[in-house]
Scaffold this motif. Structure first.
Motif, PDB file in Angstrom:
ATOM      1  N   ASP A  56      19.868 -18.069 -41.894  1.00  0.00           N
ATOM      2  CA  ASP A  56      19.406 -18.961 -40.776  1.00  0.00           C
ATOM      3  C   ASP A  56      20.489 -18.564 -39.655  1.00  0.00           C
ATOM      4  O   ASP A  56      21.690 -18.799 -39.645  1.00  0.00           O
ATOM      5  N   ALA A  59      22.456 -20.827 -36.303  1.00  0.00           N
ATOM      6  CA  ALA A  59      21.753 -21.939 -37.288  1.00  0.00           C
ATOM      7  C   ALA A  59      22.062 -23.110 -36.319  1.00  0.00           C
ATOM      8  O   ALA A  59      21.226 -24.103 -36.695  1.00  0.00           O
ATOM      9  N   TRP A  65      16.103 -26.339 -41.396  1.00  0.00           N
ATOM     10  CA  TRP A  65      16.360 -26.423 -43.007  1.00  0.00           C
ATOM     11  C   TRP A  65      15.066 -27.231 -43.706  1.00  0.00           C
ATOM     12  O   TRP A  65      14.521 -26.872 -44.656  1.00  0.00           O
TER      13      TRP A  65
END
Length: 246
Positions: A56, A59, A65
């Protein structure tokens, strides 16, 4: 005048924003950021590998997620890469402590990182593209092509400038005037959240990144969301039997 794309400048902005970023992003995008994260995951082709592992990029607070792990429950590990340690600390404290065994974190300037070649079954990125200028986007495209395994997949999304939409003036008023005013009145760290609007309008849309990714030999699909208020790219590194339509 400061270079707003300098890694140190970007880190400072998001470290200062980190404590309130989750709530601010959700409320002042009217919930669209959460919807667009889900759509970014939906746009990504399924990783073909068993026990997929991937990155990711930029992120932030890791809000993608849950969507990623819900749709692709075979993912065994996500490595989050972000220049802001404050954002990651917030992510793990607020949202993801129970997922800690599946999530690693690298605090680094992504474009100066040494992520291993062909080390990822997937790459995802949500709302970090705006912090790069066009030259940095070219380096990002090369990095994505390098770290993906043959057949590896990717999806990235960013808030964009909806040129041609009749409500664009109101959208820009919201980004450039309303958000800075709210920050000055109610939030610490004046101008930090306002920078998010500046980055978004400077970004334009993801069509340029789509071209750069194609130049790297990747199969790419470019998409618009909600009249172009967000745009995204998704696709695959050649080596898979499942093509992605441009």
């Amino acid at each position: 005048m400061a270079d707003i794309y300098d890694p140190g400048f970007v880190k400072g902005v998001f470290d200062r924003c980190s404590e309130r970023y989750i709530a601010f992003s959700l409320i002042f995008s009217f919930g669209f950021t959460e919807r667009w994260r889900r759509q970014c995951v939906e746009a990504m082709p399924a990783p073909s590998a068993e026990g997929a592992r991937g990155y990711d990029l930029m992120a932030g607070t890791g809000e993608v997620w849950p969507h990623l792990l819900k749709r692709f429950d075979g993912i065994t590990a996500i490595t989050a890469v972000d220049i802001s340690s404050g954002m990651h600390r917030r992510a793990m404290a607020r949202l993801h402590a129970h997922r800690a065994h599946r999530i690693d974190f690298i605090e680094d300037d992504l474009l100066a990182s040494d992520l291993p070649p062909e080390s990822a079954d997937f790459v995802i990125s949500t709302f970090g593209l705006k912090t790069f200028n066009p030259a940095q986007h070219a380096r990002l495209a090369a990095l994505v092509a390098r770290v993906l395994k043959p057949g590896g997949v990717f999806s990235m999304i960013e808030a964009s400038d909806p040129k041609g939409w009749w409500l664009r003036p109101l959208y820009l008023l919201h980004l450039k005037t309303v958000l800075p005013l709210i920050e000055r009145l109610f939030l610490r760290g004046a101008q930090d959240f306002a920078m998010i609007g500046t980055y978004s309008t400077n970004f334009g849309d993801a069509s340029g990144l789509a071209r750069l990714l194609r130049d790297q030999g990747l199969e790419v699909r470019f998409s618009k969301y909600f009249f172009g208020c967000a745009t995204g790219v998704a696709g695959r590194k050649r080596g898979s039997s499942t093509p992605v339509t441009a």
